[in-house]
Design a protein around this motif. Structure first.
Motif, mmCIF file in Angstrom:
data_model
loop_
_atom_site.group_PDB
_atom_site.id
_atom_site.type_symbol
_atom_site.label_atom_id
_atom_site.label_comp_id
_atom_site.label_asym_id
_atom_site.label_seq_id
_atom_site.Cartn_x
_atom_site.Cartn_y
_atom_site.Cartn_z
ATOM 1 N N ALA A 33 0.761 -1.227 -0.151
ATOM 2 C CA ALA A 33 0.043 0.038 -0.128
ATOM 3 C C ALA A 33 0.972 1.143 0.056
ATOM 4 O O ALA A 33 0.621 2.220 -0.704
ATOM 5 N N GLU A 34 1.819 1.360 0.954
ATOM 6 C CA GLU A 34 2.890 2.384 0.721
ATOM 7 C C GLU A 34 3.451 2.749 -0.551
ATOM 8 O O GLU A 34 3.749 3.953 -1.047
ATOM 9 N N HIS A 35 4.086 1.516 -1.263
ATOM 10 C CA HIS A 35 4.816 1.677 -2.511
ATOM 11 C C HIS A 35 3.822 1.996 -3.438
ATOM 12 O O HIS A 35 4.023 3.119 -4.114
ATOM 13 N N ASP A 36 2.489 1.697 -3.603
ATOM 14 C CA ASP A 36 1.410 1.950 -4.381
ATOM 15 C C ASP A 36 0.756 3.446 -4.302
ATOM 16 O O ASP A 36 0.843 4.406 -5.271
ATOM 17 N N SER A 37 1.027 3.963 -2.887
ATOM 18 C CA SER A 37 0.893 5.454 -2.823
ATOM 19 C C SER A 37 1.759 6.065 -3.233
ATOM 20 O O SER A 37 1.524 7.422 -3.690
ATOM 21 N N ALA A 86 1.525 10.328 -3.496
ATOM 22 C CA ALA A 86 1.243 10.633 -2.099
ATOM 23 C C ALA A 86 2.532 10.917 -1.066
ATOM 24 O O ALA A 86 3.529 10.366 -1.459
ATOM 25 N N ARG A 87 2.452 11.815 -0.406
ATOM 26 C CA ARG A 87 3.566 12.463 0.604
ATOM 27 C C ARG A 87 3.573 11.775 1.770
ATOM 28 O O ARG A 87 4.715 11.584 2.599
ATOM 29 N N LEU A 136 5.845 9.477 3.463
ATOM 30 C CA LEU A 136 6.433 8.517 2.256
ATOM 31 C C LEU A 136 7.399 9.299 1.344
ATOM 32 O O LEU A 136 8.018 8.656 0.519
ATOM 33 N N ASP A 137 7.479 10.492 1.625
ATOM 34 C CA ASP A 137 8.507 11.338 0.774
ATOM 35 C C ASP A 137 9.459 11.832 1.689
ATOM 36 O O ASP A 137 9.349 12.199 2.754
#
Length: 198
Positions: A13-17, A22-23, A178-179
């Motif tokens: 989910a994090e990778h897809d975001s 997504a930040r 995520l950024d």
């Protein structure tokens, strides 16, 4: 448990975001032990809520209007009683809102409103906005009378001036950047979480 399934789903989910720009990722753990699980995976507690039991039962003073909760009504209440920063848009979140408040309604006065959920001899008030204690008490008395109970379980933002200093603070939502440049400021997270929470 212990097979890495949840960690794998979270990583996906994090990778897809990230791929979608997504930040940050935000989530609401379903139980207290999960805060540790997510913390070990880089999430931090972003918001806290205050939970208290209100039990000042008595005669309701003033007029209180009751209604069922619709996304449009909820948006109108938010705009009227707390226009200074809370964000909610009627869209795909409407399905989530209807699910969360399916057993509830709203109580409204000229100076505030509350969303309540009644069931099994108790009343939950997950949202309460009022100009002061007296107006909040009026709303809660009316809700208790409407539902035939003598107390209500009230949830408030940690910094709400209503019943300040009362209740127990508990973590509610967690965030992970995520950024690499993501710098989370508490007010920004509260605004961003508003739609996510609903």
């Amino acid at each position: 448990r212990g097979a890495g399934v949840m960690s794998g789903l979270l990583a996906f989910a994090e990778h897809d975001s990230r791929l979608k720009g997504a930040r940050f990722a935000a989530l609401i753990p379903a139980s207290q032990p999960l805060f540790g699980f997510y913390s070990r995976r880089g999430y931090w507690e972003a918001t806290h809520l205050r939970h208290l039991t209100w039990d000042r039962y008595g005669e309701t003073t003033g007029h209180v209007a009751f209604n069922t909760v619709t996304p449009e009504d909820f948006l109108a209440l938010r705009r009227r009683y707390c226009p200074e920063g809370l964000v909610f848009t009627v869209g795909r979140e409407a399905v989530v809102l209807q699910d969360v408040y399916a057993q509830g309604g709203t109580a409204q006065t000229q100076q505030g409103y509350a969303v309540y959920i009644a069931g099994q001899g108790k009343v939950l008030v997950p949202e309460l906005f009022a100009t002061g204690y007296e107006e909040a008490d009026t709303l809660l008395r009316a809700i208790c009378a409407q539902c035939g109970v003598s107390s209500a379980q009230v949830t408030l933002p940690l910094d709400s001036p209503l019943y300040f200093g009362q209740g127990v603070s508990q973590p509610f939502a967690m965030v992970k950047g995520l950024d690499e440049r993501f710098e989370a400021l508490q007010p920004y997270i509260r605004l961003a979480m508003e739609e996510f929470v609903l």
